[in-house]
Design a protein around this motif. Structure first.
Motif, short mmCIF file in Angstrom:
data_model
loop_
_atom_site.label_atom_id
_atom_site.label_comp_id
_atom_site.label_asym_id
_atom_site.label_seq_id
_atom_site.Cartn_x
_atom_site.Cartn_y
_atom_site.Cartn_z
N THR A 149 5.93 -76.01 -69.88
CA THR A 149 6.51 -74.66 -69.92
C THR A 149 6.31 -74.19 -71.31
N GLU A 150 6.19 -74.84 -72.44
CA GLU A 150 6.04 -74.36 -73.64
C GLU A 150 4.72 -74.56 -74.29
N ARG A 151 4.34 -73.67 -75.31
CA ARG A 151 3.16 -74.07 -76.18
C ARG A 151 3.64 -74.89 -77.30
N PRO A 152 2.92 -76.21 -77.73
CA PRO A 152 3.56 -76.66 -78.70
C PRO A 152 3.30 -76.16 -80.16
N GLU A 153 3.78 -76.98 -81.31
CA GLU A 153 3.46 -76.33 -82.58
C GLU A 153 1.92 -76.65 -82.95
N LEU A 229 -0.93 -79.32 -70.05
CA LEU A 229 -0.77 -78.08 -71.16
C LEU A 229 -1.68 -77.18 -71.21
N SER A 249 -4.10 -71.78 -71.36
CA SER A 249 -2.88 -72.18 -71.71
C SER A 249 -2.00 -72.08 -70.47
N PRO A 251 1.18 -72.94 -69.89
CA PRO A 251 2.56 -72.15 -70.20
C PRO A 251 2.46 -70.74 -69.86
N ASN A 252 1.23 -70.10 -70.19
CA ASN A 252 1.11 -68.79 -70.03
C ASN A 252 0.42 -68.18 -68.83
N ARG A 254 1.34 -70.21 -65.98
CA ARG A 254 2.56 -71.08 -65.01
C ARG A 254 3.21 -70.16 -63.96
#
Length: 273
Positions: A149-153, A229, A249, A251-252, A254
């Motif tokens: 759900t989120e992009r990592p650092e 991811l 990506s 998350p983008n 999803r």
């Protein structure tokens, strides 16, 4: 693989083939269709039971990920040149691609759905859903994966798997490969790919090169914490220093993936057993 706009190719003074899905021009930033694992090591399907082999007329074409008993997520560029699903199948549950294993299962593809915003010019929104004609029976070698759900650092370690070639221009691997790479933030990745890179893309590499996904791995999974991811998409060459691998990506995209899967579920085409 995705292709750069013909006009750009003309400006650069190179020839860009738009027909061969395995085409890759390493002298310009032409996205490659099929990635491969470089600098990785042998692994087994038990470690990555969501990994599949997409096959056309029995030949490995791309990777992908199981997300339900009869649905696969892969790259749009793996199917966008196909005019029919004839002879397109998905093999799951196998560590090897040149052997039939006890828990291996193979199903035909009923249809594929490409992200409506997919652009062949730079592989933007490089995501596709494949609906199967039947259902995989889940076991320890075949399991679904959830969407991140989120992009990592920046610099977060992630893993990519596949049967692609193990050296640039080499042969595909019979044994499933894994390689650990690190997320490269987009501002840094733009130094390599400039206008080609968009916010729907995610980059990963290691300092100095030597580890990457490339030919044969396209559509396959980039994974963090057992969540999907990224989708192997494109890059310049393979495992080159300063040229990260580029992924769609998840998350983008999803929201689209989940909405489309929900629509298919409502009409009874998707089974989430």
């Amino acid at each position: 693989m995705s292709r750069i706009l013909v006009a750009i190719c003309l400006v650069l003074g190179v020839s860009c083939s738009l027909a061969d899905p395995l085409y890759r021009n390493d002298e310009v930033q032409v996205p490659k269709l099929d990635g491969r694992i470089v600098g990785g090591k042998d692994t087994t399907i038990l470690q990555y039971p969501y990994q599949i082999s997409m096959r056309l007329r029995g030949n490995h074409r791309c990777g992908g990920s199981v997300v339900a008993t009869n649905i696969i997520v892969s790259a749009a560029h793996c199917v966008n040149t196909l005019t029919t699903v004839a002879n397109l199948t998905i093999v799951a549950g196998s560590t090897q691609i040149w052997a039939v294993e006890p828990k291996q299962q193979e199903l035909a593809v009923r249809e594929f759905i490409i992200h409506p915003n997919y652009r062949t010019l730079n592989n933007d929104y490089d995501a596709a859903i494949l609906v199967l004609d039947g259902d995989f029976e889940f076991n320890d070698s075949i399991q679904p994966i959830k969407f991140a759900t989120e992009r990592p650092e920046h610099d977060t370690e992630v893993v990519v798997t596949g049967w692609g070639t193990t050296t640039e221009g080499g042969s595909i691997s019979n044994i499933l490969q894994e390689v650990f790479v690190n997320v490269v933030e987009n501002d840094e990745c733009k130094k390599a790919y400039s206008i080609m890179l968009t916010s729907r893309m995610l980059c990963a590499a290691v300092t100095g090169g030597g580890k990457d996904a490339c030919q044969g791995d396209s559509g396959g999974p980039l994974v963090l914490n057992n969540e999907l991811l990224g989708i192997v998409s494109w890059g310049t060459g393979c495992a080159r220093d300063g040229k990260p691998g580029v992924y769609c990506s998840v998350p983008n995209v999803r929201d689209w993936l989940e909405q489309k899967i929900e629509e298919l579920s409502v009409v009874g085409q998707i089974d989430f057993l």
